[in-house]
Write a protein that holds these residues in place. Structure first.
Motif, mmCIF file in Angstrom:
data_model
loop_
_atom_site.group_PDB
_atom_site.id
_atom_site.type_symbol
_atom_site.label_atom_id
_atom_site.label_comp_id
_atom_site.label_asym_id
_atom_site.label_seq_id
_atom_site.Cartn_x
_atom_site.Cartn_y
_atom_site.Cartn_z
ATOM 1 N N LEU A 219 1.099 -1.290 -0.135
ATOM 2 C CA LEU A 219 -0.420 -0.133 0.274
ATOM 3 C C LEU A 219 0.879 1.447 -0.288
ATOM 4 N N ILE A 220 1.995 1.153 0.260
ATOM 5 C CA ILE A 220 2.674 1.968 0.883
ATOM 6 C C ILE A 220 3.456 1.960 -0.697
ATOM 7 N N ASP A 221 3.822 1.317 -0.748
ATOM 8 C CA ASP A 221 4.736 1.864 -2.024
ATOM 9 C C ASP A 221 4.064 0.337 -3.284
ATOM 10 N N PRO A 222 3.124 0.556 -4.025
ATOM 11 C CA PRO A 222 2.284 -0.394 -4.802
ATOM 12 C C PRO A 222 3.692 -1.117 -5.823
ATOM 13 N N LEU A 223 4.866 -0.548 -6.193
ATOM 14 C CA LEU A 223 5.493 -0.738 -7.258
ATOM 15 C C LEU A 223 6.561 -1.352 -6.276
ATOM 16 N N LEU A 224 6.087 -2.183 -5.137
ATOM 17 C CA LEU A 224 7.419 -3.275 -4.788
ATOM 18 C C LEU A 224 6.864 -4.784 -5.942
ATOM 19 N N VAL A 225 5.818 -4.576 -6.017
ATOM 20 C CA VAL A 225 5.303 -5.858 -6.813
ATOM 21 C C VAL A 225 6.024 -6.212 -8.050
ATOM 22 N N ARG A 226 6.156 -5.374 -8.943
ATOM 23 C CA ARG A 226 7.445 -5.349 -10.042
ATOM 24 C C ARG A 226 8.255 -5.838 -9.304
ATOM 25 N N SER A 227 8.938 -6.217 -8.328
ATOM 26 C CA SER A 227 10.423 -6.142 -8.081
ATOM 27 C C SER A 227 10.596 -8.090 -7.733
ATOM 28 N N VAL A 228 11.441 -8.123 -8.569
ATOM 29 C CA VAL A 228 11.442 -9.934 -8.286
ATOM 30 C C VAL A 228 12.073 -9.943 -6.905
ATOM 31 N N GLY A 229 13.209 -9.365 -6.428
ATOM 32 C CA GLY A 229 13.702 -9.248 -5.393
ATOM 33 C C GLY A 229 12.609 -9.459 -4.080
ATOM 34 N N PHE A 230 12.268 -8.255 -4.062
ATOM 35 C CA PHE A 230 10.958 -8.814 -2.949
ATOM 36 C C PHE A 230 10.173 -9.842 -2.917
ATOM 37 N N TRP A 231 9.761 -10.554 -4.437
ATOM 38 C CA TRP A 231 8.882 -12.140 -4.739
ATOM 39 C C TRP A 231 9.709 -12.922 -3.634
ATOM 40 N N LEU A 232 10.885 -12.827 -4.315
ATOM 41 C CA LEU A 232 11.761 -13.969 -3.464
ATOM 42 C C LEU A 232 12.333 -14.196 -2.004
ATOM 43 N N SER A 233 12.182 -12.980 -1.838
ATOM 44 C CA SER A 233 12.289 -12.714 -0.107
ATOM 45 C C SER A 233 10.772 -13.426 -0.058
ATOM 46 N N VAL A 234 9.837 -12.247 -0.410
ATOM 47 C CA VAL A 234 8.500 -12.928 0.858
ATOM 48 C C VAL A 234 8.046 -14.456 0.067
ATOM 49 N N GLY A 235 8.341 -14.922 -0.685
ATOM 50 C CA GLY A 235 8.596 -16.554 -0.750
ATOM 51 C C GLY A 235 8.791 -17.370 -0.560
#
Length: 497
Positions: A332-348
């Motif tokens: 919600l703060i930074d919606p563009l995080l959904v386009r970061s591969v590193g973010f999703w690898l970290s979350v996964g």
């Protein structure tokens, strides 16, 4: 880490070390209530992600209805609607912000957003001009050497032209909030920036000086492990770490936050609760700034902040629930995080380690009564399951050797991370101590790199790779079936506990 980031603490403030505990341990709330709350938080996080990613109100409405029907809660339905609307609005605002307000010539001071990123024939930097981010590509030996001396947070006097990015490039760098390209004509004066930038750059410079005591590629790997400085890592190193499933070790990752708090634990435990909370939050914020706001560190920092706040308030700190709250808030703060591969690898990886890892470890424990292999194997398999989807979609592969490679490399890499920060600071400030202080780090980085090299050589090509993963899946299922005969009559606790 499977327990909360600041440890599993007893009511009197003493750390409980009497028995092996998993993230599945807990007794306060009933199991059904805990599981229901966790699923609801995950539904909120999923709804926000879908809303931001798709930007389609019809798709979001279907998700909200499905989640509300499954969870059977009107209150949840209202919350889902609220976060869905918020996600749609924030998504639209974020994409609109990627349209540059001003283009054309500019002469003045610009702020370095990150450190320079060297490539074979050019160097890329991201700068902020009048509140908007532009990327600069420097070509030519002389200009690359000059640009390579700049550091994140510094202010540089520049003259150049702001131009629009093409649609494909704009989509690739959207997660970095880059709105255009700045064609650099000349640059002159350099200002060190604010207090946070100066302090961060001093620490990174000290780590860089200390790493000079390490030979060859070990120096760049050490800096990547400790502070995420991966500028000088050669392509060959990056390739072999990717091929062996260890790419998360070439740069700073979420586990660095855990090791930082573990190292600071003896000092933090001496403070009163509110002071401990304030110092912990400040320490997390400083480390996030030090590592240049990498998405994985931002995720880990948010979770650590939520965990320490929940501990202060005496609230439950189930890792999966904290992850869901962190993802909801960050997107919600930074919606563009959904386009970061590193973010999703970290979350996964975090989801796999927190939910699947403990679940597997408890079952492996029924066979491995020593407990030596059950927890590492469960965590490793959980992490691989967690990153499977983004790894395959983005990189087109999930290395089979990643399981033994992570088992062998991650514990040693963790020790380098834990030891490297204090040792690197002292060695950087007192260079004469570097050869002695950096020797353990040299052994650790050499071990990690050797594991990556062997893994990249042993990794089979498809279709053998697919057959190997099939064998691993069958073996895990067989082990799980075998453990059913030795299951505790009380049953298992929920995976989020």
């Amino acid at each position: 880490m499977l327990v909360a980031l600041d440890g599993d603490w007893g009511g009197d403030g003493d750390k409980d070390t009497q028995q092996r505990r998993y993230a599945t341990d807990g007794v306060e709330p009933s199991h059904s209530d805990t599981s229901t709350t966790t699923w609801r938080m995950m539904a909120l996080a999923g709804t926000v992600v879908v809303a931001v990613w798709s930007g389609d109100a019809a798709v979001v409405a279907l998700v909200v209805i499905a989640a509300a029907v499954i969870c059977r809660s009107w209150l949840l339905a209202l919350l889902l609607v609220a976060v869905a609307v918020g996600g749609l609005v924030r998504s639209e605002q974020s994409w609109a912000s990627l349209e540059p307000d001003q283009l054309g010539s500019y002469r003045g001071w610009v702020r370095m957003v990150d450190d320079p990123q060297p490539y074979p024939s050019s160097t890329r930097v991201i700068v902020e001009i009048e509140g908007e981010r532009f990327e600069i590509w420097s070509r030519g030996r002389a200009q690359q050497l000059r640009v390579g001396e700049w550091r994140g947070g510094e202010w540089i006097a520049m003259d150049g032209e702001r131009v629009q990015l093409d649609e494909e490039r704009a989509g690739r760098v959207a997660w970095q909030h880059v709105v255009g390209e700045f064609e650099l004509e000349w640059a002159s004066d350099v200002d060190a920036g604010g207090p946070v930038a100066r302090a961060s750059n001093r620490v990174r410079a000290s780590i860089e000086r200390a790493s000079s005591a390490l030979p060859g590629d070990d120096a760049s790997l050490f800096r990547g492990l400790v502070v995420g400085d991966d500028r000088d890592q050669p392509r060959e190193m990056i390739d072999r770490f990717r091929a062996s499933g260890l790419s998360h070790l070439t740069a700073v990752s979420g586990q660095n936050v855990s090791f930082l708090l573990a190292a600071a634990g003896p000092m933090l435990r001496r403070l009163r609760p509110w002071m401990r909370w304030a110092v912990t939050i400040a320490l997390i914020a400083w480390f996030v700034a030090l590592t240049r706001y990498e998405p994985s560190i931002v995720r880990a920092g948010a979770m650590a902040g939520l965990s320490t706040t929940a501990f202060l308030l005496g609230r439950d700190r189930a890792p999966v629930r904290i992850l869901a709250v962190a993802v909801t808030g960050l997107v919600l703060i930074d919606p563009l995080l959904v386009r970061s591969v590193g973010f999703w690898l970290s979350v996964g990886a975090t989801l796999g380690v927190s939910a699947v890892g403990p679940w597997l470890a408890v079952r492996f424990d029924r066979i491995d009564h020593t407990g030596i292999f059950s927890l590492p194997l469960g965590v490793t398999l959980g992490a691989q399951i967690g990153v499977m989807v983004p790894a395959v979609l983005v990189f087109g592969r999930l290395p089979l050797v990643s399981i033994p490679a992570n088992l062998l490399a991650v514990p040693v890499a963790g020790m380098v991370m834990l030891y490297g920060m204090p040792a690197g600071l002292v060695a950087g400030w007192i260079p004469v101590t570097a050869p002695v202080l950096m020797f353990p780090a040299r052994l650790g980085t050499r071990w990690v790199d050797t594991v990556a090299s062997l893994g990249s050589r042993l990794e089979p090509d498809p279709p053998v790779q697919f057959v190997g993963w099939g064998i691993v899946a069958v073996a895990v299922v067989v082990l799980l079936v075998m453990t059913r005969n030795t299951a505790d009559t009380h049953g298992d606790l929920p995976a989020d506990r």
